[in-house]
Design an enzyme around this catalytic site. Structure first.
Site, PDB file in Angstrom:
ATOM      1  N   CYS B  88      32.306  96.185 -72.216  1.00 22.20           N
ATOM      2  CA  CYS B  88      31.645  94.904 -72.441  1.00 22.20           C
ATOM      3  C   CYS B  88      32.554  93.975 -73.243  1.00 22.20           C
ATOM      4  O   CYS B  88      33.588  93.565 -72.740  1.00 22.20           O
ATOM      5  CB  CYS B  88      30.284  95.138 -73.104  1.00 22.20           C
ATOM      6  SG  CYS B  88      29.207  93.703 -72.985  1.00 22.20           S
ATOM      7  N   HIS B 204      27.678  99.641 -69.695  1.00 24.75           N
ATOM      8  CA  HIS B 204      27.796 100.449 -70.918  1.00 24.75           C
ATOM      9  C   HIS B 204      27.631 101.941 -70.641  1.00 24.75           C
ATOM     10  O   HIS B 204      26.499 102.431 -70.609  1.00 24.75           O
ATOM     11  CB  HIS B 204      26.714 100.017 -71.917  1.00 24.75           C
ATOM     12  CG  HIS B 204      26.962  98.682 -72.520  1.00 24.75           C
ATOM     13  ND1 HIS B 204      27.677  98.511 -73.687  1.00 24.75           N
ATOM     14  CD2 HIS B 204      26.600  97.443 -72.119  1.00 24.75           C
ATOM     15  CE1 HIS B 204      27.743  97.229 -73.980  1.00 24.75           C
ATOM     16  NE2 HIS B 204      27.099  96.542 -73.044  1.00 24.75           N
ATOM     17  N   GLU B 206      28.214 104.314 -72.726  1.00 24.65           N
ATOM     18  CA  GLU B 206      27.680 104.971 -73.935  1.00 24.65           C
ATOM     19  C   GLU B 206      26.162 104.841 -74.021  1.00 24.65           C
ATOM     20  O   GLU B 206      25.498 105.589 -74.727  1.00 24.65           O
ATOM     21  CB  GLU B 206      28.364 104.418 -75.197  1.00 24.65           C
ATOM     22  CG  GLU B 206      27.921 103.061 -75.681  1.00 24.65           C
ATOM     23  CD  GLU B 206      28.426 101.877 -74.856  1.00 24.65           C
ATOM     24  OE1 GLU B 206      29.152 102.107 -73.864  1.00 24.65           O
ATOM     25  OE2 GLU B 206      28.069 100.740 -75.189  1.00 24.65           O
TER      26      GLU B 206
END
Lengths: 321, 231
Positions: B88, B204, B206
């Site tokens: 990002c 994302h 994560e």
């Protein structure tokens, strides 16, 4: 020494020690009215040289690039070798001389803002006034360079005016010439002397070549008086002004600009049907500590490439006007 | 392996990144505030630049962070072949640095978009997609400037060089305009550096590192990243 160029009041010699320097010698001759009136006054060259030396050093000290390197013995300055731009830049604070004549304006009328004019440097054409548009169309000087010269001229005007004001004198107008050095730096060149400017005292008495033009006094004593006055001035007391340049960053054509599209839709909702498209960019007002120079212009381009704009999607320009 | 997780002023995904990295055996993520400069990268075997809004997204997203001292260190290590992953805002920083090709422009809709998307993984092998070749994975996006842009010539070049590992697609892996969330050219969601050791990714991983979060697909990418740091 090899003579490179001979003007009306100066001769330029090649510097035997360096290819990128020249020696400029000031002569005692004085001309006016496009060469119609001509005379010589002993010591005039020396005084004009003294004044040029003093003012070039002063302007250098304030951050303006000039061709001046150092004073030599006699009426000679050692200068950087430049290619002179074929344009004379005139800056006027108060109507006088050819301006008054051309427009039928009374001498002595003060302008709200200084005026910068260009004249083609060409004796066979009698150095005519020319617009920026015509200059760029003829291809004599580019628009970018003219805007740069204008900015530097206005800075010179400020610093000369302030120095003279300190001594109770008023800078009416002056003529500058600029040149490009071998390493592509644009510098103030030629001379800055009472031959190339008009200065009045508080009684509107001329301390410049108008004394000769209008035959109303002893040129040498007037020039000497100006030199003594300048020598008594305090350059360090003239405040350095900050200058603003604008950097405009806009989306490249063909790159979608969603902020512009939503702005356009909002304008449509407000009823502005004439709007066809809106492109949103950015304006940076960059405040400089000193007058613009070629080096600063180069820095602005690096600033753009490194940070201010993204060259992949945006284009940038530096706006000096 | 020591993984430096960078935090610039305005970064806000560093905890998520550290948690996800901690799930991988052998990974030793540690937080590096950007003010530490080059010293913060000394022992790093890999660098993770998480998402957020570094420097408030002032100027352009990632632009200000891209000229910090620590970022110069990232450039040197990346050029030496160290694995670097930017997610990002981390991707935006890497693009602004010029470590990755292209630029991330405002979303075509001009909206901030926060939603789950499907990604088609390139079927050609890359450092970050081992075991995922050709797969369709599900990750969340959350960005206002994720509209990937590069010139046609550049796009052709990076495509030829197998540097587009992730593209937006639908559930069955079809890539089309309808499922392009932000206007990215060629539906690009992630790109690789020339050497293949630097990945920039708008979605994302994560945030898709455990089933309880809705997907654990992202963990596979992070695993590959950690494995690469051991090489």
């Amino acid at each position: 020494m090899e003579l490179i160029h001979e003007g009306k009041a100066k001769r330029v010699f090649a510097d035997p020690d360096s290819n990128n320097r020249v020696i400029i010698e000031f002569s005692d001759s004085v001309t006016a009215g496009d060469g119609a009136k001509k005379d010589a006054f002993p010591d005039k060259g020396s005084i004009a040289c003294d004044i040029s030396e003093l003012l070039f050093s002063y302007l250098e000290g304030k951050g303006i690039d000039t061709h001046y390197i150092k004073r030599l013995k006699g009426p000679q300055l050692l200068c950087k070798k430049v290619t002179i731009f074929p344009v004379e830049v005139v800056c006027r604070n108060i109507a006088a001389g050819s301006f008054s004549k051309r427009y039928g304006v009374e001498k002595g009328i003060k302008f709200e803002k200084p005026l910068v004019e260009f004249f083609v440097k060409d004796d066979s054409l009698h150095d005519p006034l020319i617009t920026m548009g015509a200059l760029t169309r003829i291809g004599l000087v580019s628009r970018d360079v003219l805007q740069f010269l204008t900015r530097v001229t206005l800075s010179v005007n400020y610093y000369l005016s302030e120095l003279l004001k300190q001594q109770g004198l008023t800078l009416i107008d002056f003529k500058l010439e600029f040149g490009m050095t071998e390493d592509n730096t644009i510098v103030l060149a030629d001379e800055i002397s009472p031959d190339t400017m008009r200065i009045w005292d508080n009684k509107s008495t001329s301390l410049d070549k108008d004394v000769f033009r209008e035959g109303k006094g002893d040129l040498i004593s007037v020039y000497k008086k100006l030199l003594d006055t300048l020598r008594a001035s305090k350059p360090e007391d003239v405040e350095i002004v900050k200058e603003v340049v604008q950097v405009i960053v806009e989306p490249k054509s063909g790159i979608k600009n969603p902020p512009g599209e939503v702005t356009k839709k909002a304008l449509m909702r407000l009823g502005f049907a004439e709007v066809d498209d809106v492109r949103v960019g950015k304006v940076f007002n960059i405040i400089l500590k000193k007058p613009i120079t070629t080096e600063i212009l180069n820095h602005l381009n690096i600033m753009n490439v490194k940070l201010l704009s993204n060259p992949i999607s945006e284009k940038h320009k530096v706006r000096l006007e | 392996m020591a993984i430096a997780v960078l935090r610039f002023p305005g970064t806000n995904n560093e905890e998520d990144a550290i948690r996800a990295l901690s799930l991988i055996e052998g990974a030793d993520p540690y937080l590096v505030p950007s003010r530490k400069g080059l010293a913060g990268l000394e022992k790093a075997d890999g660098i993770f630049i998480p998402g957020g809004f570094s420097y408030g997204d002032y100027l352009r997203a990632g632009a200000v962070a891209s000229v910090e001292t620590i970022t110069e260190g990232v450039r040197d290590l990346a050029e030496d072949g160290l694995p670097v992953m930017g997610v990002c805002n981390g991707f935006q920083i890497l693009a602004e640095m010029g470590l990755l090709p292209g630029a991330l422009l405002p979303n075509e809709s001009a909206h901030f978009i926060c939603k789950w998307v499907y990604l088609k993984v390139s079927d050609r092998a890359t450092l970050f997609t081992e075991g995922l070749e050709g797969a369709v994975i599900r990750l969340p996006i959350a960005h206002a400037e994720g509209n990937y842009y590069c010139s046609d010539e550049e796009l052709e070049a990076i495509n030829d060089e197998n540097r587009i590992p992730f593209r937006y697609c639908n559930e069955s892996g079809e890539i089309n305009d309808i499922v392009n969330p932000n206007g990215s050219v060629h539906n690009v969601a992630g790109v690789l550096s020339q050497k293949g050791n630097v990945l920039g990714l708008m979605p994302h991983p994560e945030r898709a590192s455990r089933q309880i979060l809705g997907s654990s697909d992202g963990l596979l990418i992070i695993e590959n990243f950690v494995r690469a740091t051991k090489c």
